[in-house]
Design a protein around this motif. Structure first.
Motif, mmCIF file in Angstrom:
data_model
loop_
_atom_site.group_PDB
_atom_site.id
_atom_site.type_symbol
_atom_site.label_atom_id
_atom_site.label_comp_id
_atom_site.label_asym_id
_atom_site.label_seq_id
_atom_site.Cartn_x
_atom_site.Cartn_y
_atom_site.Cartn_z
ATOM 1 N N PHE A 48 27.393 74.705 168.709
ATOM 2 C CA PHE A 48 27.222 74.316 170.146
ATOM 3 C C PHE A 48 27.300 75.756 171.025
ATOM 4 N N ASP A 49 27.788 76.800 170.419
ATOM 5 C CA ASP A 49 27.912 78.023 170.930
ATOM 6 C C ASP A 49 27.045 79.289 170.687
ATOM 7 N N GLN A 50 25.946 79.103 170.221
ATOM 8 C CA GLN A 50 25.376 80.142 169.606
ATOM 9 C C GLN A 50 23.882 80.047 170.212
ATOM 10 N N PRO A 51 23.665 80.847 171.565
ATOM 11 C CA PRO A 51 22.424 80.995 172.061
ATOM 12 C C PRO A 51 21.097 81.352 170.905
ATOM 13 N N GLY A 52 20.171 80.650 171.136
ATOM 14 C CA GLY A 52 19.081 80.997 170.309
ATOM 15 C C GLY A 52 18.891 80.109 169.079
ATOM 16 N N ILE A 53 20.236 79.926 168.757
ATOM 17 C CA ILE A 53 20.523 79.035 167.455
ATOM 18 C C ILE A 53 20.612 77.606 167.704
ATOM 19 N N GLY A 54 21.709 77.447 168.365
ATOM 20 C CA GLY A 54 22.443 76.233 168.555
ATOM 21 C C GLY A 54 23.368 76.291 169.723
ATOM 22 N N LEU A 55 23.012 75.564 170.779
ATOM 23 C CA LEU A 55 23.677 75.844 172.199
ATOM 24 C C LEU A 55 23.853 74.533 172.807
ATOM 25 N N LYS A 56 24.993 74.182 173.374
ATOM 26 C CA LYS A 56 25.181 72.922 174.211
ATOM 27 C C LYS A 56 25.457 73.636 175.691
ATOM 28 N N TYR A 62 20.509 70.512 174.524
ATOM 29 C CA TYR A 62 20.630 71.181 173.276
ATOM 30 C C TYR A 62 19.568 71.953 173.101
ATOM 31 N N THR A 63 19.807 73.503 172.944
ATOM 32 C CA THR A 63 18.758 74.401 172.728
ATOM 33 C C THR A 63 18.886 75.333 171.515
ATOM 34 N N GLY A 64 17.799 75.712 170.923
ATOM 35 C CA GLY A 64 17.972 76.856 169.884
ATOM 36 C C GLY A 64 16.987 76.507 168.634
ATOM 37 N N PHE A 65 16.758 77.447 168.004
ATOM 38 C CA PHE A 65 15.982 77.349 166.668
ATOM 39 C C PHE A 65 16.401 76.193 165.802
ATOM 40 N N ASP A 66 17.826 76.050 165.454
ATOM 41 C CA ASP A 66 18.228 74.934 164.525
ATOM 42 C C ASP A 66 18.108 73.680 165.221
ATOM 43 N N ASN A 262 12.445 80.716 170.377
ATOM 44 C CA ASN A 262 13.740 81.074 170.571
ATOM 45 C C ASN A 262 14.300 82.561 170.273
ATOM 46 N N PHE A 263 13.473 83.169 169.366
ATOM 47 C CA PHE A 263 13.927 84.655 169.235
ATOM 48 C C PHE A 263 12.929 85.727 170.031
ATOM 49 N N GLY A 264 11.851 85.288 170.372
ATOM 50 C CA GLY A 264 10.629 86.122 170.977
ATOM 51 C C GLY A 264 11.271 86.924 172.012
ATOM 52 N N PRO A 265 11.922 86.241 172.850
ATOM 53 C CA PRO A 265 12.386 87.117 174.096
ATOM 54 C C PRO A 265 13.545 88.456 173.899
ATOM 55 N N ALA A 266 14.297 88.166 172.806
ATOM 56 C CA ALA A 266 15.203 89.363 172.149
ATOM 57 C C ALA A 266 14.429 90.301 171.557
ATOM 58 N N GLY A 267 13.020 90.156 171.109
ATOM 59 C CA GLY A 267 12.486 91.026 170.468
ATOM 60 C C GLY A 267 12.842 91.059 169.074
ATOM 61 N N TYR A 268 13.209 90.268 168.293
ATOM 62 C CA TYR A 268 14.023 89.820 167.144
ATOM 63 C C TYR A 268 12.555 89.777 166.138
ATOM 64 N N LYS A 269 12.706 90.786 165.175
ATOM 65 C CA LYS A 269 11.851 90.639 164.029
ATOM 66 C C LYS A 269 11.987 89.706 163.016
ATOM 67 N N ASN A 270 11.851 88.697 162.931
ATOM 68 C CA ASN A 270 12.078 87.686 161.812
ATOM 69 C C ASN A 270 11.272 88.060 160.701
ATOM 70 N N GLU A 271 11.864 87.662 159.333
ATOM 71 C CA GLU A 271 11.132 87.540 158.302
ATOM 72 C C GLU A 271 10.131 86.323 158.409
ATOM 73 N N PRO A 272 9.029 86.354 157.290
ATOM 74 C CA PRO A 272 8.310 85.235 157.131
ATOM 75 C C PRO A 272 8.710 84.235 156.767
ATOM 76 N N ALA A 273 8.274 82.938 157.000
ATOM 77 C CA ALA A 273 9.138 81.696 156.652
ATOM 78 C C ALA A 273 9.185 81.713 154.990
ATOM 79 N N PRO A 274 10.546 81.387 154.516
ATOM 80 C CA PRO A 274 10.690 81.575 153.220
ATOM 81 C C PRO A 274 10.144 80.281 152.389
ATOM 82 N N LYS A 275 10.126 80.671 151.182
ATOM 83 C CA LYS A 275 9.561 79.341 150.228
ATOM 84 C C LYS A 275 10.867 78.262 149.914
ATOM 85 N N ILE A 276 10.452 77.029 150.161
ATOM 86 C CA ILE A 276 11.292 75.902 149.908
ATOM 87 C C ILE A 276 12.098 76.180 148.530
ATOM 88 N N GLY A 277 13.249 76.108 148.247
ATOM 89 C CA GLY A 277 13.858 76.176 147.175
ATOM 90 C C GLY A 277 14.119 77.568 146.277
#
Length: 281
Positions: A48-56, A62-66, A262-277
């Motif tokens: 509930f307290d993580q902006p960009g991830i999970g925020l009330k 409720y907003t965020g990537f998660d 969710n991450f673009g505004p901060a210029g966050y350089k994310n990794e590619p989507a991981p493979k499931i498992g």
């Protein structure tokens, strides 16, 4: 023995068993992969307290990537957004929430670790983050990981981040554990804390908030690999269903759209989507 009486008794017992399973089995949470059957509702644990991830937000949204990932997954499981009941899942409470059946699944910056896998199962991973530190923008005393020695380092109770730093990188760091990252942030802003350590995605979310613009900066240290998974009860059939939903989310572009949003505004350089498992060590 009267055959007719025997048959009637057998039918009565079977009916009682079915009634008992129906009233009890569908009332609990994710055990055995059975979702709640109370008007189509599904209960999902998030931060509930993580902006960009999970925020009330103050207005109850409720907003965020998660949140976006969980909403997509829930829809693939047959639940509209209005069917979702969001429940706060603090770091120290996540395994307990799942084991008690208080939630159907958890998407709360929940890193997959061998210790946690002893208690719960994980779908995913759905994001590869890296542990980093957040410091004040005018602080030039922390330029490399070892500079954290003798610094007051904050993380939240139940998180592995601070322990990783003290064990592997800066043994003389002074650990401060708070109930939430928002408390750590207040300490950092007031000079009570020298650095906050957790995943770079979480820290970027905080640093990008309008009220903190220009106050903080990321250290840029990739201290560990954090594979975010969706937690379910041990042995739950939901794991396979959620994995299919995550694969579809990546394939149809919804995953990348959620990252950019969710991450673009901060210029966050994310990794590619991981493979499931596939958990990156």
């Amino acid at each position: 023995m009267n055959p007719l009486r025997t048959r009637r008794a057998t039918v009565a017992v079977a009916a009682a068993v079915v009634l008992s399973f129906t009233s009890a089995g569908f009332a609990h949470g994710a055990a055995g992969g059975v979702l709640r059957d109370d008007g189509g509702k599904i209960t999902i644990g998030i931060k509930f307290d993580q902006p960009g991830i999970g925020l009330k937000t103050p207005d109850g949204k409720y907003t965020g990537f998660d949140v976006d990932v969980a909403t997509y997954v829930a829809k693939q499981l047959g639940h509209d957004p209005k069917d979702i009941e969001w429940k706060e899942a603090k770091s120290a409470d996540r395994e307990t929430l799942l084991q008690r059946g208080d939630v159907d699944f958890i998407a709360a910056s929940y890193s997959i670790t061998p210790k946690r896998m002893e208690k719960v199962d994980f779908a995913g991973p759905y994001l590869l983050a890296h542990q980093d530190v957040l410091i004040r923008a005018d602080d030039n005393s922390i330029k490399k990981p070892s500079d954290l020695n003798n610094k007051k380092l904050c993380s939240v109770t139940g998180s592995t981040s601070a322990q990783n730093v003290k064990t592997k990188i800066a043994p003389n760091a002074q650990l401060q554990e708070y109930g939430g990252y928002s408390e750590c942030l207040t300490g950092l802003e007031n000079g009570v804390i020298d650095a906050i350590t957790t995943d770079d995605s979480i820290l970027a979310g905080y640093a990008s908030q309008p009220e903190f613009k220009g106050k903080f900066k990321l250290g840029g240290f990739k201290l560990s690999n954090e594979n975010y998974g969706i937690g379910v009860q041990k042995g739950s059939e939901l794991k396979a269903k959620i994995n299919k939903a995550l694969e579809k989310m990546v394939a149809d572009g919804s995953w990348q759209a959620a990252v950019d949003k969710n991450f673009g505004p901060a210029g966050y350089k994310n990794e590619p989507a991981p493979k499931i498992g596939v958990v990156v060590q």
